[in-house]
Design a protein around this motif. Structure first.
Motif, PDB file in Angstrom:
ATOM      1  N   LEU A  73      41.803  49.154  46.107  1.00 44.78           N
ATOM      2  CA  LEU A  73      41.549  50.405  45.391  1.00 44.78           C
ATOM      3  C   LEU A  73      41.148  50.189  43.937  1.00 44.78           C
ATOM      4  O   LEU A  73      40.234  50.860  43.439  1.00 44.78           O
ATOM      5  CB  LEU A  73      42.791  51.302  45.456  1.00 44.78           C
ATOM      6  N   LYS A  78      37.518  50.964  42.206  1.00 41.21           N
ATOM      7  CA  LYS A  78      37.436  51.536  40.862  1.00 41.21           C
ATOM      8  C   LYS A  78      36.465  50.764  39.979  1.00 41.21           C
ATOM      9  O   LYS A  78      35.541  51.349  39.394  1.00 41.21           O
ATOM     10  CB  LYS A  78      38.821  51.568  40.218  1.00 41.21           C
ATOM     11  N   THR A 416      40.599  54.367  32.777  1.00 43.44           N
ATOM     12  CA  THR A 416      40.543  55.509  33.691  1.00 43.44           C
ATOM     13  C   THR A 416      40.322  56.805  32.925  1.00 43.44           C
ATOM     14  O   THR A 416      39.495  57.648  33.312  1.00 43.44           O
ATOM     15  CB  THR A 416      41.843  55.600  34.505  1.00 43.44           C
ATOM     16  N   ALA A 436      39.463  64.273  40.286  1.00 41.35           N
ATOM     17  CA  ALA A 436      39.883  63.506  41.456  1.00 41.35           C
ATOM     18  C   ALA A 436      39.958  62.014  41.129  1.00 41.35           C
ATOM     19  O   ALA A 436      40.912  61.324  41.522  1.00 41.35           O
ATOM     20  CB  ALA A 436      38.909  63.757  42.609  1.00 41.35           C
ATOM     21  N   PHE A 437      38.958  61.506  40.388  1.00 35.04           N
ATOM     22  CA  PHE A 437      38.979  60.103  39.966  1.00 35.04           C
ATOM     23  C   PHE A 437      40.202  59.819  39.112  1.00 35.04           C
ATOM     24  O   PHE A 437      40.909  58.820  39.313  1.00 35.04           O
ATOM     25  CB  PHE A 437      37.695  59.791  39.187  1.00 35.04           C
ATOM     26  N   VAL A 439      43.071  61.519  38.916  1.00 32.84           N
ATOM     27  CA  VAL A 439      44.337  61.682  39.643  1.00 32.84           C
ATOM     28  C   VAL A 439      44.585  60.509  40.577  1.00 32.84           C
ATOM     29  O   VAL A 439      45.695  59.942  40.612  1.00 32.84           O
ATOM     30  CB  VAL A 439      44.336  63.016  40.421  1.00 32.84           C
ATOM     31  N   VAL A 440      43.571  60.102  41.326  1.00 32.82           N
ATOM     32  CA  VAL A 440      43.756  59.027  42.305  1.00 32.82           C
ATOM     33  C   VAL A 440      44.108  57.720  41.615  1.00 32.82           C
ATOM     34  O   VAL A 440      45.150  57.102  41.900  1.00 32.82           O
ATOM     35  CB  VAL A 440      42.484  58.866  43.173  1.00 32.82           C
ATOM     36  N   PHE A 441      43.254  57.285  40.705  1.00 31.57           N
ATOM     37  CA  PHE A 441      43.489  55.983  40.076  1.00 31.57           C
ATOM     38  C   PHE A 441      44.541  56.068  38.970  1.00 31.57           C
ATOM     39  O   PHE A 441      45.300  55.113  38.768  1.00 31.57           O
ATOM     40  CB  PHE A 441      42.176  55.421  39.537  1.00 31.57           C
ATOM     41  N   SER A 443      47.208  57.984  38.964  1.00 32.64           N
ATOM     42  CA  SER A 443      48.545  58.011  39.569  1.00 32.64           C
ATOM     43  C   SER A 443      48.975  56.621  40.026  1.00 32.64           C
ATOM     44  O   SER A 443      50.148  56.244  39.872  1.00 32.64           O
ATOM     45  CB  SER A 443      48.575  58.995  40.740  1.00 32.64           C
ATOM     46  N   ILE A 444      48.038  55.861  40.585  1.00 33.08           N
ATOM     47  CA  ILE A 444      48.357  54.489  40.992  1.00 33.08           C
ATOM     48  C   ILE A 444      48.772  53.661  39.785  1.00 33.08           C
ATOM     49  O   ILE A 444      49.805  52.971  39.791  1.00 33.08           O
ATOM     50  CB  ILE A 444      47.143  53.842  41.693  1.00 33.08           C
TER      51      ILE A 444
END
Length: 753
Positions: A73, A78, A416, A436-437, A439-441, A443-444
């Motif tokens: 991911l 990314k 990010t 969305a970009f 939040v996804v990356f 949050s990780i």
């Protein structure tokens, strides 16, 4: 003659792919060293304290699943597929993202900005369909000035964490401390040879290492657990967290080490190319790392009687017959692994210096082919001293790993955030897509960041301390630079004052050319009034030179100079604005002087054509973009005031680059003409030629900076102590501008900020 002229498109394409593959090979030795050696310490750090390896294998399978999806991911999706596309004309790093945002939104804190800068060919960004939300978001960001400062602080944080990682990574090694220190000194001693030479030297080591860990992975998978691929399922991550709970969350600080070095792909982008870095990662690095982690997990899934954490490591699954050769390769790869972050540190320090956020240092360009390959001696030796100090002080790879992990994940969070802004403001994507970009990356990375922060007392305090020190240095330097410019702006003199000097008693004009250096793009600088007051004379040809940096990587030579008049033509006073990008190479003083004088001659020619155009009513004011290349037989001048383009003849010496590189003076042909306009032009060119023969003097302000009476204690410490200490111990403006001491006149100026 261009060697590629006359080649077929297929031949050019073949050469292009050959160059790309060569860069991909070099990138293995520079960019991917840090990322490639992560299997040495990921499992060891993960199982160090918080979790134990049990008979059920839930822990090892869960860790393998976390490692696989983290690698997939973050580095792959990314960085390789998204972030690397957010380059600034081929340049990467946090400051490259910042310059992209500054060019699309008015958030830059740099002084002396001009509308003409937006006309640069490298300033314009690729147009995308504009979202209806973008104008509202852009207006909101531009309206709140505090957000501009917050954005700069975030960029500085990311930059400082990269430098902090550059201090920590070289010190992480399996060798004993004396050997580690020796290898560190050897590594930094090689840096002055340049990235391309270091890449060729180090690439075989990383290739050998990748083949080694791939082979060991396949061997252990086949021998111990061929079904280990089933543990790649995300289901095992959930089982891992359900069983280990808080201890599993704490262990994520060890798992994140599997992606250390990912940020170097973006930071080192200017040293190579997007396609080269993409090919190297997807075809070599990623498969080798996945096989290595799967092989380690396959071995550990069948071996549970392990007495201490040291045995859960890399070498436990290496067959005894090849353990010593693998150890030697691993030590060499560990040293090489530091190269990625060292090269990235050089790049971002150079960018931050050009954008006014770092003290002046010497930047050496080590390659004529790849413009972004640089070396900074001061930064190199400072990093070496700090690395040796960390290796001697910590003596524990676990603590150094904790420190490095926090530095890496902080840089990733900053990237990010900035990439999300670029998606909206520069790429004109939908805010929902950018969200969305984020939040996804985000949050990780936030999950890993929270785990790393819990290791504060176990080594994670070091990058925070280094970042705070570096941020204080950068912020104080930037603050004082802005305040100094504002002082110059408030104390500049009017054009009427300058014109009145011609009629003043006791003021004389002496032969020669006087170049007055200033940060102002308009008005007369106060240091010139000090000069005239103490020495009541100035040169027959007077040029106010402003050397400014534009938030772009490169300014084309044909667009570098903006030339205009100061006063009427008979006063023989000009203003020349010389624009550089943050990756441009500064000319030596001889070539700069020659180009400047030639640009003045071109401007005189162009102005004559401009005035002779009967259809043009805007004869006064403005600047002319003058080409600076001294090798062309003609120069294209864009007269933006007239909204027209003219082509003028240039009779300069065209005997070749070598001859022009050696000559200090540029001569131009003044033709006799019966036209009254041509006669005026010829007279001015004759005066310029005579002044050139008499010599050039460089007039530079010598600053004495103090805080204002009544300033706060914090401001007094920042200006009187920190800034003045940095200014005295970094390169002076005369050295940075490469001015000859024998032709330098320094004028004292006291600044009360």
């Amino acid at each position: 003659m261009d060697p590629e002229a006359g080649q077929s498109p297929n031949a050019l394409k073949k050469n292009s792919w050959k160059a790309t593959l060569l860069l991909a090979y070099q990138s293995l030795g520079v960019v991917y060293g840090d990322l490639s050696i992560s299997p040495l310490y990921v499992y060891k750090s993960t199982f160090a304290e918080d979790i134990k390896h049990s008979e059920s294998n839930e822990e090892i399978f869960g860790v393998l699943s976390f490692v696989f999806w983290t690698l997939t991911l973050v580095p792959l999706f990314k960085y390789v597929f998204i972030v690397l596309r957010a380059d600034d004309n081929g340049q990467g790093g946090t400051f490259a993202l910042y310059s992209l945002i500054c060019r699309n939104v008015n958030v830059s804190l740099l002084p002396n900005r001009q509308a003409a800068d937006e006309e640069l060919s490298t300033y314009r960004y690729e147009c995308h369909p504009e979202s209806s939300y973008r104008p509202r978001i852009k207006t909101w960001i531009e309206k709140h000035k505090n957000l501009h400062v917050v954005l700069l602080i975030v960029v500085m944080l990311g930059t400082c964490m990269v430098i902090g990682d550059g201090v920590l990574t070289p010190a992480i090694s399996d060798a004993v401390v004396p050997i580690t220190c020796f290898l560190i000194m050897c590594l930094f001693a090689l840096q002055h040879y340049g990235t391309h030479r270091v890449g060729f030297l180090f690439a075989p080591i990383i290739v050998t290492w990748l083949l080694c860990i791939s082979g060991l992975g396949i061997y252990n998978i086949v021998k111990w657990n061929p079904l280990i691929y089933q543990a790649l399922s995300p289901y095992y991550m959930l089982r891992f967290l359900r069983k280990t709970r808080k201890a599993g969350w704490m262990s994520l600080g060890g798992i994140l080490l599997c992606m250390t070095g990912s940020e170097a792909m973006f930071a080192d982008l200017g040293h190579f190319s997007y396609r080269a870095i993409q090919i190297a990662f997807t075809s070599c690095v990623y498969p080798a790392l996945v096989l290595a982690y799967m092989g380690q997990a396959a071995y550990l899934s069948k071996h549970h009687i392990i007495s201490n954490s040291y045995q859960i490591g890399f070498y436990v699954y290496v067959p005894e017959s090849v353990r010593w050769p693998v150890l030697v390769i691993a030590i060499l790869a560990s040293v090489v692994g530091s190269q990625a972050i060292i090269s990235g540190t050089f790049s971002i320090v150079s960018q931050s210096q050009s954008l006014g956020c770092f003290p002046r240092v010497k930047v050496v360009h080590t390659s004529n082919k790849v413009h972004g390959q640089i070396y900074i001696p001061e930064v190199n030796w400072a990093l070496m001293i700090l690395c040796v100090a960390v290796a001697l002080g910590f003596r524990d790879t676990k603590h150094m790993g904790n420190a490095s992990g926090l530095a890496v994940i902080t840089v990733m969070l900053v990237t990010t955030c900035l990439t999300s802004l670029v998606m909206i403001l520069c790429w004109h994507n939908s805010p929902l897509l950018a969200l969305a970009f984020f939040v996804v990356f985000g949050s990780i990375e936030a999950l890993f960041f929270s785990s790393s922060l819990m290791k504060f007392l176990d080594g994670a305090w070091l990058p925070i301390l280094l970042a705070l020190i570096l941020m204080a240095i950068m912020f104080v330097w930037h603050y004082a630079t802005i305040k100094k410019y504002e002082f110059d702006l408030q104390n500049k003199l009017s054009l009427d004052w300058l014109l009145a000097l011609g009629n003043s008693l006791g003021i004389s004009r002496v032969p020669g050319i006087g170049l007055v250096y200033t940060d102002l793009v308009s008005g007369v600088p106060a240091n010139f009034s000090h000069f005239v007051t103490n020495l009541p004379a100035f040169h027959q040809i007077l040029v106010f030179v402003c050397i400014k940096f534009v938030p772009v990587p490169f300014v084309p030579a044909s667009e570098r100079y903006l030339v205009g008049r100061v006063g009427p033509p008979e006063f023989r006073s000009y203003r020349c604005i010389v624009r550089y990008g943050y990756r441009d190479v500064h000319q030596d003083v001889n070539s700069f002087e020659s180009e400047l004088i030639t640009s003045l001659a071109d401007f005189v020619h162009a102005e004559a054509l401009h005035h002779c155009d009967p259809s043009n009513d805007e004869a006064e004011g403005g600047f002319t973009v003058v080409g600076s290349s001294p090798y062309n037989s003609s120069t294209k001048l864009n007269l933006r005031d007239a909204n027209m383009t003219v082509q003028i003849s240039d009779e300069r010496n065209s005997e070749g680059k070598e001859a022009m590189g050696k000559a200090k003076r540029v001569r131009f042909l003044v033709e006799e003409s019966e036209s009254s306009t041509d006669g005026v032009v010829n007279e001015e060119l004759q005066e310029l030629l005579a002044a050139q023969e008499s010599g050039t003097a460089f007039i530079l302000g010598h600053s004495h900076i103090r805080s204002k009476p009544g300033s706060s204690m914090i401001k007094k410490v920042a200006i009187d102590l920190v800034y003045n200490f940095l200014r005295r111990n970094c390169r002076g403006p005369d050295v940075a501008l490469r001015l000859p001491p024998e032709s330098l006149l320094e004028v004292g100026m006291v600044y009360l900020l």
